[in-house]
Design an enzyme around this catalytic site. Structure first.
Site, PDB file in Angstrom:
ATOM      1  N   ASP A   5     110.168 -32.159 -42.166  1.00  0.00           N
ATOM      2  CA  ASP A   5     110.329 -31.415 -40.922  1.00  0.00           C
ATOM      3  C   ASP A   5     109.008 -30.708 -40.651  1.00  0.00           C
ATOM      4  OD1 ASP A   5     111.078 -29.775 -38.848  1.00  0.00           O
ATOM      5  OD2 ASP A   5     112.649 -28.689 -39.950  1.00  0.00           O
TER       6      ASP A   5
ATOM      7  N   ALA B  24     107.305 -28.670 -37.790  1.00  0.00           N
ATOM      8  CA  ALA B  24     107.541 -28.043 -36.486  1.00  0.00           C
ATOM      9  C   ALA B  24     106.386 -27.144 -36.055  1.00  0.00           C
ATOM     10  CB  ALA B  24     108.833 -27.226 -36.533  1.00  0.00           C
TER      11      ALA B  24
END
Ligand code: LMR
Length: 399
Positions: free
Chosen positions: A218, A220
């Site tokens: 992930d 971000a």
């Protein structure tokens, strides 16, 4: 004779209450506080020195261009804006950009990418367990639950020390079964700010590939930590070593388009054909959930990345956001020896060694809004709020 009584059908009124999402609830709590001196270090949005979350200048210009030149809003399909994904490739994948086994598509934010990635995993291997270092982003567990995968937690962070529990992490990954998922934060760890060093990434990548785990990274906050390439170090190293990798990416922060929901999902398998098949499943899931992603933000990012001059200006604005994050970190770190760890961390978040009671007291007495966990958004602080914030935190640490 017994008469059969039919159970009354359950209606919508029978639904049980749901605990509100803690971070979103915090926004509402802070908004409702009338005290003008309140400090909002809750949800993760970048703020400038005077406490605003401005639209990037380059984004305003791209949006104007979009308004002037867009001639249709006809459907694009479940992949969204294909050129957007193509332009992101080198930024995220670096030297892997030319690898045809890596396929990507536009998603509604990083959250949409995560959900889609987990949907794919649940389709291929519903027995997979997801190994999660805690604490993690509070929305990770609900997303994992939503696709009915089992989550196995391991301790990632030692709050009192501001340090990663690296041995625990490696042991947990070594105990994973082939096919289990290693959920990893690419950079700017949310909620702790404690990123793996390059050496630690090398060790994690070695264990993940040797154990046959499926990494789901992930990412971000690319560009908010050390720099675009530096922040993608782990992603690219994982791609060097593993045949199967999933990456959930977000542009919401580094292009400052939070509510426009701009992200992408990337899948690598061992061969072009199997990647295409995996992607066909991803498209099908996307079609079922949102049919196609919202266009506006990605179309504007597309305009920026397709234009050399706008891209160069984006890099300057991104560097300015990163510099502010890091300079606020240094100011907080300098305030007290117990806060020095904040200066060694990256991205918008750090986690203070405060109990929930202490956090609630800061909220009540000082109008300081941080997550119950002690996570605070470093860059939620305007320049003139830093001293009051650190004084209140030091007071809480002394109490
Ligand atoms: C955060 O962690 O504050 C952000 O990622 C916003 C969110 O959606 O939780």
């Amino acid at each position: 004779m017994l008469t059969q009584t039919k159970a009354k059908a359950r209606g919508l009124a029978d639904l049980p209450p749901v605990a509100s999402d803690s971070l979103l609830a915090l926004i509402a709590l802070c908004d409702a506080d009338p005290r003008p001196e309140k400090i909002d270090v809750g949800v993760g949005v970048f703020r400038d020195a005077v406490g605003n979350t401005p639209i990037l200048k380059v984004m305003k210009e791209a949006e104007q261009r979009l308004l002037d030149t867009q001639v249709t809003k006809a459907y694009l399909g479940s992949a969204g804006d294909k050129r957007f994904a193509e332009l992101l490739r080198p930024i995220l994948l670096g030297h892997h950009a030319g690898d045809k086994r890596i396929l990507g598509l536009q998603t509604p934010g990083g959250c949409g990418a995560l959900r889609l990635g987990f949907e794919l995993i649940a389709t291929v291997n519903p027995q997979a367990r997801v190994l999660v270092g805690t604490p993690t982003w509070p929305n990770h567990p609900p997303i994992i639950r939503s696709v009915r995968l089992q989550q196995i937690d391991y301790p990632y962070y030692e709050r009192g020390q501001g340090a990663i529990r690296f041995e625990d992490m490696i042991t947990a990954l070594e105990n994973g079964e082939p096919g289990d998922v290693a959920l990893l934060h690419g950079c700017c760890h949310n909620p702790t700010g404690a990123d793996l060093s390059e050496e630690q990434w090398r060790e994690v990548v070695r264990v993940v590939s040797e154990r046959g785990l499926l990494p789901l990274i992930d990412i971000a906050y690319q560009g908010f930590g050390r720099g675009l390439d530096e922040d993608a170090y782990g992603v690219r190293l994982m791609l060097d070593a593993c045949d199967e990798v999933i990456i959930a990416q977000s542009c919401d922060k580094n292009f400052s388009v939070y509510r426009d929901r701009v992200g992408s999902l990337w899948i690598k398998t061992a061969a072009v054909d199997s990647s295409k098949t995996a992607m066909a499943h991803v498209h099908q899931r996307a079609r079922e959930m949102w049919s196609m992603p919202p266009d506006h933000g990605a179309a504007a990012v597309h305009i920026i990345l397709d234009d050399e001059e706008l891209s160069a200006r984006w890099l300057v604005e991104l560097a300015a956001m990163r510099d502010r994050i890091n300079s606020v970190r240094q100011r907080i770190a300098a305030a007290d020896p117990r806060l020095t760890f904040i200066g060694r961390q990256f991205g918008m978040f750090s986690m203070l060694p405060l109990s929930k009671e202490q956090v609630l007291k800061l909220r009540h007495d000082d109008a300081i809004y941080m997550a119950d966990s002690g996570r605070f958004n470093v860059v939620g602080l305007g320049d003139d709020q830093i001293d009051r914030f650190t004084a209140a935190v030091i007071g809480a640490l002394n109490s």
